[in-house]
Design a protein around this motif. Structure first.
Motif, PDB file in Angstrom:
ATOM      1  N   SER A   1      44.346   2.508  25.154  1.00 44.32           N
ATOM      2  CA  SER A   1      44.727   3.569  24.313  1.00 44.32           C
ATOM      3  C   SER A   1      44.167   4.812  24.736  1.00 44.32           C
ATOM      4  CB  SER A   1      44.589   3.337  22.952  1.00 44.32           C
ATOM      5  OG  SER A   1      44.965   2.353  22.218  1.00 44.32           O
ATOM      6  N   PHE A   2      42.798   5.277  25.049  1.00 43.04           N
ATOM      7  CA  PHE A   2      42.088   6.232  25.268  1.00 43.04           C
ATOM      8  C   PHE A   2      42.035   6.492  26.704  1.00 43.04           C
ATOM      9  CE2 PHE A   2      40.968   5.190  21.004  1.00 43.04           C
ATOM     10  CZ  PHE A   2      41.183   6.281  20.307  1.00 43.04           C
ATOM     11  N   GLY A   3      42.016   5.409  27.625  1.00 44.48           N
ATOM     12  CA  GLY A   3      41.857   5.627  28.898  1.00 44.48           C
ATOM     13  C   GLY A   3      40.233   5.813  29.450  1.00 44.48           C
ATOM     14  N   ILE A   4      40.146   5.270  30.676  1.00 42.11           N
ATOM     15  CA  ILE A   4      38.779   5.209  31.255  1.00 42.11           C
ATOM     16  C   ILE A   4      37.835   6.634  31.294  1.00 42.11           C
ATOM     17  CG2 ILE A   4      37.566   4.974  33.428  1.00 42.11           C
ATOM     18  CD1 ILE A   4      39.908   2.789  34.356  1.00 42.11           C
ATOM     19  N   ASP A   5      38.718   7.703  31.604  1.00 38.21           N
ATOM     20  CA  ASP A   5      37.912   8.775  31.874  1.00 38.21           C
ATOM     21  C   ASP A   5      37.666   9.403  30.443  1.00 38.21           C
ATOM     22  OD1 ASP A   5      40.268   9.336  34.368  1.00 38.21           O
ATOM     23  OD2 ASP A   5      38.096   8.816  34.608  1.00 38.21           O
ATOM     24  N   HIS A   6      38.529   9.397  29.440  1.00 36.32           N
ATOM     25  CA  HIS A   6      38.061   9.869  28.222  1.00 36.32           C
ATOM     26  C   HIS A   6      36.970   9.173  27.628  1.00 36.32           C
ATOM     27  CE1 HIS A   6      42.107  11.900  28.411  1.00 36.32           C
ATOM     28  NE2 HIS A   6      41.516  12.768  27.559  1.00 36.32           N
TER      29      HIS A   6
ATOM     30  N   LEU B   1      32.722  16.213  37.834  1.00 37.43           N
ATOM     31  CA  LEU B   1      32.855  15.608  39.040  1.00 37.43           C
ATOM     32  C   LEU B   1      34.163  14.499  38.956  1.00 37.43           C
ATOM     33  CD1 LEU B   1      29.631  15.055  40.681  1.00 37.43           C
ATOM     34  CD2 LEU B   1      31.338  16.842  40.966  1.00 37.43           C
ATOM     35  N   ALA B   2      34.195  13.606  37.799  1.00 39.71           N
ATOM     36  CA  ALA B   2      35.068  12.640  37.717  1.00 39.71           C
ATOM     37  C   ALA B   2      36.378  13.361  37.451  1.00 39.71           C
ATOM     38  CB  ALA B   2      34.743  11.624  36.756  1.00 39.71           C
ATOM     39  N   PRO B   3      37.639  12.739  37.797  1.00 39.82           N
ATOM     40  CA  PRO B   3      38.885  13.358  37.662  1.00 39.82           C
ATOM     41  C   PRO B   3      39.049  13.477  36.083  1.00 39.82           C
ATOM     42  CG  PRO B   3      39.320  11.052  38.106  1.00 39.82           C
ATOM     43  CD  PRO B   3      37.641  11.419  38.339  1.00 39.82           C
ATOM     44  N   ALA B   4      40.058  14.698  35.693  1.00 46.19           N
ATOM     45  CA  ALA B   4      40.288  14.793  34.236  1.00 46.19           C
ATOM     46  C   ALA B   4      41.255  13.754  33.587  1.00 46.19           C
ATOM     47  CB  ALA B   4      40.858  16.229  34.124  1.00 46.19           C
TER      48      ALA B   4
END
Length: 412
Positions: A281-286, A397-400
């Motif tokens: 639901s929220f995604g890896i990056d968030h 550094l990690a993608p948005a």
């Protein structure tokens, strides 16, 4: 968690048997040390060495485990996953038997390095197998599920090792690890090869090793690996610093210390479970950013409470619990994010990430020893600094977004 609920929490197509085998492979990172920690005084007495010298068996293992991953990653990309894991397990078995028969600390340190070189093959290639089978949030969900299960190892390892010491000598602990290696090697028969011939790297091993420099120039790799690596530095500072902080400074009994340590592991298991449920639901990056923010904030709070002496033991315990619990949102997501950046080099990326994590971890624990002053303050500011570093990498550094996780890039 019941068997039915656990099965429902897994990604589609993953059986409980696969979960059990991969969990066992990943657990080699901890069982090799956790099980024999209670035996360190007995080993020192029998080998007639001081405690500091015996602790070099831990340092030697960590160095071997950290650097050994760099070799197994390219080997796994070229020859597949199962065969290198089998070779690694054989090395682990030989190293464990060598430790069990050691009569000097020098010999034990040497065999511990052999043991580590074998154990790290299981860990680095099990992570690569997860990336072979799953993509994006499914990979993060799988790794979180695995980490929830494998957290049992450090939870019961010291107690199990202490139980063995009640009925046998410390040498039987290492013979038990021989048995674990043999049992895992036998169970590996049920795990299929996940990297088919057509997807394997055609590079020679020296050429693949040379490409680590190219991987390190990737902003995504630096972002994900840096977020996880800095956090590992704080975690190793926690592991190295809490015995003195709890037992020596706050006069907590060794038995109570074990319970406080177990409390942190329960927090890790909880957040790994939440990550496996929320990542779709929220995604890896968030979730990685939320976890890194929690680590930075709790580390800062820890530095404040210990620096001005607010809250006593509770003022130390609560921020530490919050920091350790951030593991569930940082480790799995940072690993999967890095692996997704270069899926055709999953073995090499997994090795690089693992080396960065353990290398930073060794540095974090060394800083605690170097700046030790008998109070929890050095550990606190070191944890705060590493937590802040994790957040900086995750944010800048990690993608948005999750974009780019499924792309295949040519680094040859």
């Amino acid at each position: 968690m019941s068997e039915t609920k656990l099965a429902q929490a897994l990604p589609p197509g993953c059986s409980l048997k696969t979960l059990a085998i991969l969990s066992a492979l990943l657990s080699f990172a901890s069982i090799s040390t956790d099980l024999y920690l209670p035996a360190l005084p007995a080993i020192a007495a029998e080998l007639q060495e001081d405690a500091g010298t015996i602790e070099l068996t831990i340092s030697g293992y960590l160095v071997g485990f950290s650097l050994g991953q760099l070799f197994w990653g390219p080997i796994g990309d070229r020859y597949g996953r199962r065969l290198p894991i089998m070779v690694g397990l054989l090395l682990f078995i030989i190293g464990s038997a060598g430790c069990a028969t050691s009569t000097t600390v020098t010999a034990m340190i040497g065999w511990r390095i052999v043991q580590a070189l074998g154990a790290c093959a299981s860990v680095v290639l099990a992570r690569a197998m997860i990336r072979d089978l799953y993509v994006g949030h499914q990979a993060a969900r799988m790794l979180s599920s695995l980490m929830t299960v494998m957290a049992i190892a450090p939870l019961i390892g010291p107690s199990l090792g202490g139980g063995i010491l009640h009925v046998a000598s410390w040498r039987f602990i290492f013979w038990s690890l021989v048995g674990v290696g043999i049992a895992t090697l036998w169970a590996l028969r049920a795990l299929p090869e996940t990297l088919p011939e057509e997807r394997r790297s055609r590079q020679t091993i020296p050429s693949a090793m040379a490409h680590y420099g190219q991987l390190l120039r990737s902003r995504q790799i630096l972002g994900y690996a840096g977020a996880g690596g800095f956090f590992y530095g704080g975690m190793f500072a926690y592991i190295a610093g809490t015995p003195s902080a709890y037992i020596s400074y706050y006069r907590v009994s060794p038995q109570c210390y074990g319970l406080l340590f177990a409390l942190g592991i329960v927090g890790i298991m909880l957040t790994n479970h939440l990550n496996s449920r929320w990542v779709a639901s929220f995604g890896i990056d968030h979730l990685l950013r939320y976890g890194a923010a929690a680590a930075a904030i709790s580390g800062g709070l820890l530095a404040v409470t210990t620096g001005i002496g607010v809250g006593g033991l509770i003022g130390l315990l609560i921020p530490l619990f919050l920091f350790v619990s951030a593991t569930g949102f940082i480790v799995a997501n940072s690993i999967v994010g890095a692996l997704g950046s270069y899926p055709e080099r999953a073995g090499a990326v997994s090795a690089l990430v693992g080396t960065i994590q353990y290398g930073t971890g060794i540095f974090g624990s060394a800083l605690v020893g170097f700046f030790a002053d008998g109070t929890p303050w050095p550990m606190a500011w070191i944890i705060a600094a590493f937590g802040t570093g994790s957040l900086v990498c995750a944010v800048f550094l990690a993608p948005a977004s999750g974009a780019g996780l499924n792309e295949i890039r040519d680094v040859s």
